[in-house]
Structure formats: C-alpha cells, structure tokens
Enzyme design. Sequence first.
Site, PDB file in Angstrom:
ATOM      1  N   ASP A  20       0.842  -1.200   0.000  1.00  0.00           N
ATOM      2  CA  ASP A  20       0.000   0.000   0.000  1.00  0.00           C
ATOM      3  C   ASP A  20       0.875   1.247   0.000  1.00  0.00           C
ATOM      4  OD1 ASP A  20      -2.091  -1.760   0.433  1.00  0.00           O
ATOM      5  OD2 ASP A  20      -2.041  -1.460   2.613  1.00  0.00           O
TER       6      ASP A  20
HETATM    7  N1  URA Z   1      -0.988  -5.917   4.125  1.00  0.00           N
HETATM    8  C1  URA Z   1      -1.486  -4.670   4.099  1.00  0.00           C
HETATM    9  O1  URA Z   1      -2.497  -4.399   4.725  1.00  0.00           O
HETATM   10  N2  URA Z   1      -0.855  -3.750   3.359  1.00  0.00           N
HETATM   11  C2  URA Z   1       0.264  -3.989   2.676  1.00  0.00           C
HETATM   12  O2  URA Z   1       0.807  -3.086   2.032  1.00  0.00           O
HETATM   13  C3  URA Z   1       0.791  -5.282   2.712  1.00  0.00           C
HETATM   14  C4  URA Z   1       0.139  -6.232   3.445  1.00  0.00           C
END
Ligand code: URA
Length: 238
Positions: A105
């Site tokens: 993310d």
């Molecule tokens: N889980 C998440 O919530 N975000 C990420 O970026 C990776 C794993």
Amino acid sequence: MTPEERLQKVLAAAGLGSRRRCEEIIAAGRVSVNGRQAVLGDRVDPERDEISVDGVPIDPRVEKKYLLLNKPAGYVTTVRDTRGRPTVMDLVRGEGRVFPVGRLDMDTRGLLLLTNDGYFAHRVMHPSHAVEKTYLVTAEGRLGRRGLSRLRGGVELEEGVTAPARVRVLENEGERCVLEIAIHEGRKRQVRRMCASVGLKVVDLVRIRLGHLDLKGLEEGSYRVLSRQEVEPFLGDS
Ligand code: URA
C-alpha cells in the site's frame, strides 16, 4: 548454419538456474516451445521460438534484473499512476523496464522486489509457492488473548477466512501494540484488515522479510541488486 541451441542452455541463460536444473524442469514436462510440450534434447531458436515455463512466457533475449527496494511511505506500487503521485519507479530510475512484484500500500514501507522477469514474479506471487511475508505492525489498541488466537488461526474477511498466520507479540502495553505477523497469502490490504477485525488500527506497517530476504543494510528509499544465490530459491522445485 542453424541458430538453434539446446533448450536447457537457453533456459539457463534466461535465468532459470543451472543447465542441470533446467534439464530437470524440461524432463518434468513444465516447458513448452511454440505451444508444444518440450522434451530433453529439443533445440530452439531463442530469437523466434516461443518458450514458456509453467505456462509463463520466457524471453531469453532480455537480460534479467532483480532489485530489492526498501520502500518508503508515500509511494504508490505501480509502474504508472494515473493521478500523478510518486511511484516506486521513481526510486529505481535508470533500471529500465522493471515492474513491482506484488504490491505494498502507499503507506506501507519496506521490502519490495522489482524485476523484468515475468516467470520470477509469477513464482514469488503465486499462492501455491507459499512465500512467507513478514510484517512489523504498530497498532493502536490492545491485543487480547482471543484477538491473538483469532489472528493466528484465521479471521473472517469479506472474501473469506484468512489462512493461519504466525504472530509474535513484541509489545502490548497501554493502548498500543507492536506485532510481527507472517502470512503466505497476498490479499488486498490483508494485514490492515486482519488487524481491524480484532479491533486494532494499524498506524505503521513495514514488510521486513520476504522468504529468505530481508532489509539488512538497506536504507529506506534505496535498493540493491539481488545476487544469483538470492534469486534461485524462488525458482525452486515445481
Ligand atoms: N498488508 C497490508 O495491509 N498492506 C500492505 O501493504 C501489505 C500487506
């Protein structure tokens, strides 16, 4: 004169491992040439023949690159962002046409691989190869015994129950906790949603390990090239 070469030599040059190992991949029936299953002894023209391994096309003409980036927050994991935000590609300028393997993310930090090798990306991401991803999670809230056992055993998300996870509690005092969570799946915002389902709000999320790789010695925002020895375990058996 024929431009044809032994298939295992071409596969090895394309980064699939030693010639011996490539012979095993061919013998296991995992390679096709122009849509037909290849056999040991086949010869190919790397300029013209279409070669696939496990159904994923291989381009032996392109030199393969494997980068390990320590991603900062604030960068989108994409090759091009339609909204003009900074992307992880801004951090690996000059490396040519690589693409991210999976995604983190925008606000997640840590270990992200980039490559131009579609077969490698497929091996790392495909759930059947079960590469473990480990996250360091800082969250608001307190994790109780029941929450911990739910995180470990699997929590119900919209699209179904998550697979068992390895969870270590590093701190759990007041209204803040720090956890290490290791998962094999790669659902969208999985760790954040798993935590939310046990009443925790993630305030910092860092991927610290992916399989045998970690971030040791790599500053945030910088990257390094993986060695052959680091790449090969991902290409492993079947
Ligand atoms: N889980 C998440 O919530 N975000 C990420 O970026 C990776 C794993």
